[in-house]
Motif scaffolding. Structure first.
Motif, short mmCIF file in Angstrom:
data_model
loop_
_atom_site.label_atom_id
_atom_site.label_comp_id
_atom_site.label_asym_id
_atom_site.label_seq_id
_atom_site.Cartn_x
_atom_site.Cartn_y
_atom_site.Cartn_z
N ARG A 1 0.37 -5.94 -7.10
CA ARG A 1 0.08 -5.81 -5.67
C ARG A 1 -0.03 -4.37 -5.18
NH1 ARG A 1 1.07 -10.77 -3.14
NH2 ARG A 1 2.17 -12.28 -4.44
N ILE A 2 -0.02 -3.41 -6.06
CA ILE A 2 -0.02 -2.00 -5.65
C ILE A 2 -1.44 -1.52 -5.36
CG2 ILE A 2 0.55 0.36 -6.31
CD1 ILE A 2 2.95 -1.43 -5.71
N VAL A 3 -1.62 -0.96 -4.17
CA VAL A 3 -2.90 -0.37 -3.77
C VAL A 3 -2.64 1.06 -3.30
CG1 VAL A 3 -4.89 -0.50 -2.22
CG2 VAL A 3 -3.80 -2.61 -3.04
N VAL A 4 -3.34 2.01 -3.88
CA VAL A 4 -3.23 3.41 -3.46
C VAL A 4 -4.45 3.73 -2.59
CG1 VAL A 4 -3.02 5.81 -4.20
CG2 VAL A 4 -2.02 3.98 -5.60
N LEU A 5 -4.18 3.94 -1.30
CA LEU A 5 -5.25 4.25 -0.35
C LEU A 5 -5.33 5.75 -0.10
CD1 LEU A 5 -4.68 1.46 2.34
CD2 LEU A 5 -6.35 1.46 0.48
N GLU A 6 -6.39 6.16 0.56
CA GLU A 6 -6.45 7.54 1.02
C GLU A 6 -5.38 7.77 2.08
OE1 GLU A 6 -10.42 8.25 2.34
OE2 GLU A 6 -11.25 8.41 0.30
N ASP A 7 -4.93 8.99 2.21
CA ASP A 7 -3.83 9.31 3.13
C ASP A 7 -4.13 8.84 4.55
OD1 ASP A 7 -2.56 10.49 0.98
OD2 ASP A 7 -3.16 12.53 1.52
N ASP A 8 -5.34 9.09 5.04
CA ASP A 8 -5.68 8.73 6.42
C ASP A 8 -5.71 7.22 6.62
OD1 ASP A 8 -5.85 11.39 7.09
OD2 ASP A 8 -8.03 11.50 6.87
N ILE B 1 0.83 -1.20 0.00
CA ILE B 1 0.00 0.00 0.00
C ILE B 1 0.87 1.25 0.00
CG2 ILE B 1 -1.89 -1.18 1.19
CD1 ILE B 1 -1.07 0.41 3.73
N THR B 2 0.33 2.28 -0.60
CA THR B 2 0.94 3.61 -0.54
C THR B 2 -0.21 4.61 -0.60
OG1 THR B 2 2.65 5.05 -1.52
CG2 THR B 2 1.29 3.78 -3.05
N CYS B 3 0.10 5.89 -0.69
CA CYS B 3 -0.95 6.91 -0.73
C CYS B 3 -0.44 8.14 -1.47
CB CYS B 3 -1.40 7.27 0.69
SG CYS B 3 -0.16 8.18 1.66
N PRO B 4 -1.34 9.01 -1.92
CA PRO B 4 -0.91 10.19 -2.68
C PRO B 4 0.12 11.05 -1.94
CG PRO B 4 -3.26 9.89 -2.93
CD PRO B 4 -2.82 8.88 -1.92
N GLN B 5 -0.03 11.23 -0.62
CA GLN B 5 0.90 12.07 0.13
C GLN B 5 2.32 11.51 0.08
OE1 GLN B 5 0.68 15.05 1.53
NE2 GLN B 5 2.84 14.87 2.09
N THR C 1 -7.46 3.02 -5.63
CA THR C 1 -7.22 2.40 -6.93
C THR C 1 -6.19 1.29 -6.77
OG1 THR C 1 -5.54 4.06 -7.50
CG2 THR C 1 -7.80 4.47 -8.23
N VAL C 2 -6.25 0.31 -7.66
CA VAL C 2 -5.33 -0.83 -7.63
C VAL C 2 -4.74 -1.02 -9.03
CG1 VAL C 2 -6.48 -1.99 -5.72
CG2 VAL C 2 -7.22 -2.47 -8.06
N ALA D 1 -2.79 3.75 -11.92
CA ALA D 1 -2.28 2.78 -10.95
C ALA D 1 -1.39 1.75 -11.64
CB ALA D 1 -3.45 2.09 -10.23
N LYS D 2 -1.76 1.34 -12.85
CA LYS D 2 -0.93 0.41 -13.61
C LYS D 2 0.42 1.04 -13.94
CE LYS D 2 -4.71 -2.13 -15.84
NZ LYS D 2 -5.35 -2.47 -17.15
#
Length: 299
Positions: free
Chosen positions: A195-202, A115-119, A145-146, A173-174
């Motif tokens: 395996r990349i997932v972009v979550l919300e910062d919180d 996981i990662t996030c925009p920030q 997004t994944v 995301a790709k």
């Protein structure tokens, strides 16, 4: 002061305990964290000390060892007061704190996700641009997004730990997954693209605070074979597969140096081209338990 900058990634092969000292709380020995974000980090002093120790102990036991140790002191600095000598040598290099880029989380499908996030992605890009490095900035997809359908359980939902997230597969995301895969090159055989997932910062902040490893440790009394009085404690570890990033700053040798080791380019050649900067090294506590193994990957 420093004329060369080399970015690199640190991939946790095993659990890593870069400790911040003892605290009164649920966890007796927590890991190092950024004060303003709560994200896990590895402080530059811990990183530099571990690297110096690894390089020093790996020097060949031959007639060239003394010369290499002298070069090591010129690069990392030294204080010779304990030898009745007031000479000190300032370091020719510096390291930034290692910051989090990707964090592994258990997934109901696909075993685990990074996981990662925009920030986090924006901060990485800011630091790359600040140092004017020839590294392509990472794409910053929208949250939730994944990069593929591998982690999707059903109806565009993924389950990380016990939490359910509605996600969608996007071209951004790709692209991010392809960029991150290119950064780690062939140093990582686990397939990263899927395996990349972009979550919300919180949400990302919650996972890196609450999903680290907490291990109970005890000390056994050798006479009784039971736990010593008060010898139960809890310590925190960064889980395996966590990926940090850091920067190696290189300047010229302070003073006169020695033949072949004076300029920043000479220092870079010694550390990078001649391979003295280790590919794998140990950092933090519990080294005798196999903890703290990190793989270095040049960006």
């Amino acid at each position: 002061m420093y004329s060369l900058v080399r970015p690199f990634l640190l991939h946790a092969i095993t659990s890593v305990h870069a400790g911040s000292g003892s605290e009164i709380g649920l966890v007796d020995l927590p890991i190092q964290r950024e004060k303003h974000t709560g994200f896990p980090k590895i402080e530059s002093s811990s990183l530099k000390g571990a690297l110096r120790y690894t390089i020093e102990t790996s020097l060949n036991q031959d007639e060239k060892k003394k010369m290499k140790l002298e070069k090591l002191e010129l690069i990392f600095g030294s204080n010779k007061k304990e030898q009745n000598n007031n000479d000190t040598q300032s370091s020719a290099i510096a390291l930034s704190d290692a910051r989090i880029l990707m964090f592994p989380v258990k997934s109901m499908r696909g075993i685990f996700a990074w996981i990662t996030c925009p920030q986090v992605l924006k901060r990485f890009n800011d630091e790359i641009l600040l140092h004017k490095l020839n590294v392509e900035p990472l794409v910053v997809p929208e949250a939730k997004t994944v990069s593929s359908e591998r982690l999707i359980v059903a109806n565009d939902h993924i389950v990380l730990e016990e939490y359910n997230f509605s996600v969608k597969i996007t071209d951004e995301a790709k692209t991010l997954a392809e960029q991150l895969s290119a950064l780690v090159k062939k140093e990582l055989y686990t397939e990263l693209r899927d395996r990349i997932v972009v979550l919300e910062d919180d949400d990302f902040a919650d996972f890196v605070k609450l999903s680290t490893e907490i291990n109970a440790r005890i000390k056994i009394n050798q006479e009784t074979g039971t736990v010593d009085n008060g010898a139960l404690w809890y310590e925190e570890n960064v889980p395996p597969e966590t990926i940090f990033y850091s920067f190696l700053y290189i300047g010229q040798i302070r003073g006169n140096g020695v033949e072949g080791l004076k300029s920043a380019e000479d220092v870079e050649k010694f550390l990078v081209e001649e391979g003295h900067f280790p590919d794998v090294f140990q950092l933090g506590g519990n080294s005798t338990l196999g903890r703290g193994m990190l793989r270095r990957i040049w960006v």
